[in-house]
Design an enzyme around this catalytic site. Structure first.
Site, short mmCIF file in Angstrom:
data_model
loop_
_atom_site.label_atom_id
_atom_site.label_comp_id
_atom_site.label_asym_id
_atom_site.label_seq_id
_atom_site.Cartn_x
_atom_site.Cartn_y
_atom_site.Cartn_z
N GLY A 46 43.55 45.28 57.11
CA GLY A 46 43.07 45.55 55.77
C GLY A 46 41.80 46.38 55.81
O GLY A 46 41.06 46.34 56.80
N GLN A 51 34.03 50.18 52.92
CA GLN A 51 33.86 50.09 54.37
C GLN A 51 33.82 51.46 55.03
O GLN A 51 33.39 51.58 56.18
CB GLN A 51 34.98 49.25 54.99
CG GLN A 51 34.90 47.78 54.62
CD GLN A 51 36.02 47.01 55.26
OE1 GLN A 51 37.10 46.89 54.69
NE2 GLN A 51 35.76 46.49 56.44
N CYS A 94 36.55 41.09 60.49
CA CYS A 94 36.30 42.21 59.58
C CYS A 94 35.96 43.44 60.40
O CYS A 94 35.18 43.37 61.36
CB CYS A 94 35.15 41.85 58.65
SG CYS A 94 34.74 43.11 57.45
N LEU A 95 36.52 44.57 60.01
CA LEU A 95 36.24 45.81 60.72
C LEU A 95 34.77 46.22 60.58
O LEU A 95 34.27 46.98 61.40
CB LEU A 95 37.16 46.93 60.23
CG LEU A 95 38.65 46.71 60.50
CD1 LEU A 95 39.48 47.82 59.87
CD2 LEU A 95 38.92 46.60 61.99
N HIS A 136 40.13 38.79 50.76
CA HIS A 136 39.10 39.35 51.64
C HIS A 136 38.74 40.77 51.21
O HIS A 136 37.55 41.11 51.10
CB HIS A 136 39.64 39.33 53.09
CG HIS A 136 38.72 39.91 54.10
ND1 HIS A 136 38.09 39.15 55.05
CD2 HIS A 136 38.32 41.19 54.33
CE1 HIS A 136 37.35 39.93 55.82
NE2 HIS A 136 37.48 41.18 55.41
N GLU A 137 39.74 41.60 50.96
CA GLU A 137 39.48 43.01 50.61
C GLU A 137 38.90 43.15 49.21
O GLU A 137 38.02 43.98 48.98
CB GLU A 137 40.75 43.84 50.77
CG GLU A 137 41.33 43.88 52.19
CD GLU A 137 40.33 44.26 53.27
OE1 GLU A 137 39.37 45.02 52.99
OE2 GLU A 137 40.50 43.80 54.42
N HIS A 140 35.29 42.66 49.31
CA HIS A 140 34.56 43.87 49.70
C HIS A 140 34.22 44.73 48.49
O HIS A 140 33.13 45.31 48.42
CB HIS A 140 35.38 44.73 50.68
CG HIS A 140 35.24 44.33 52.11
ND1 HIS A 140 34.06 44.41 52.80
CD2 HIS A 140 36.15 43.85 52.99
CE1 HIS A 140 34.24 44.00 54.04
NE2 HIS A 140 35.50 43.65 54.18
#
Length: 171
Positions: A46, A51, A94-95, A136-137, A140
């Site tokens: 994701g 990000q 998380c990236l 989660h996304e 963000h």
């Protein structure tokens, strides 16, 4: 398309609220393609536009298992409209916080409304890993990170670690 750099904490825009997309145009479609390229290259399941430093309400995901066919899904202006009372714990990463994982408790099910890359409206009920990824996304897009769900001590440690990394990189 292009692979874009993924921002890491403590980059300030990761804590900002993203703006709604007003029109699904070629710029947004290119953004979505770039986000998929970036997510798959990372590799991740994701990615939210903030990000990569783009403050639009756009997320992409592909929660398919490695042995399954890819199931890419893009959501523009996603809005979670319902969350189940039943919770489940899932280990999240998380990236934007590379190589850090923690157990996070989230609702098992969620309903989300969104536009697809053609500007068409959808309402979808999500469960399992897809529900976790959507939540989660969307977090963000609202300036929240999965570390906001863990203990203050653990959160402070990971933030301190990434501040040191950022400081060393700037020197």
């Amino acid at each position: 398309m292009a692979i874009r750099p993924i921002l890491h904490i403590p980059t300030p825009c990761l804590r900002e609220v993203a703006a709604p997309v007003v029109e699904v145009n070629d710029e947004i479609k290119t953004l979505i393609k770039d986000m998929f390229d970036t997510m798959y290259d990372a590799p991740g399941i994701g990615l939210a536009a903030p990000q990569i430093g783009v403050m639009h309400r756009v997320i992409v995901m592909d929660p398919a298992d490695e042995e399954d066919e890819p199931a890419p899904l893009a959501m523009i202006n996603p809005k979670i409209t319902w969350l189940s009372e039943e919770l489940r714990v899932h280990q999240e990463g998380c990236l934007s916080i590379p190589e850090y994982y923690e157990d996070v408790e989230r609702p098992v099910l969620c309903k989300v409304t969104y536009l697809d890359e053609n500007g068409e409206y959808h309402e979808r009920e999500c469960d399992g890993l897809l529900s976790t990824v959507v939540q989660h996304e969307v977090d963000h897009l609202n300036g929240r990170l999965f570390i906001d769900y863990i203990s203050r001590l653990k959160r402070e440690r990971v933030i301190k670690k990434f501040k040191k990394i950022a400081k060393r990189a700037a020197e």
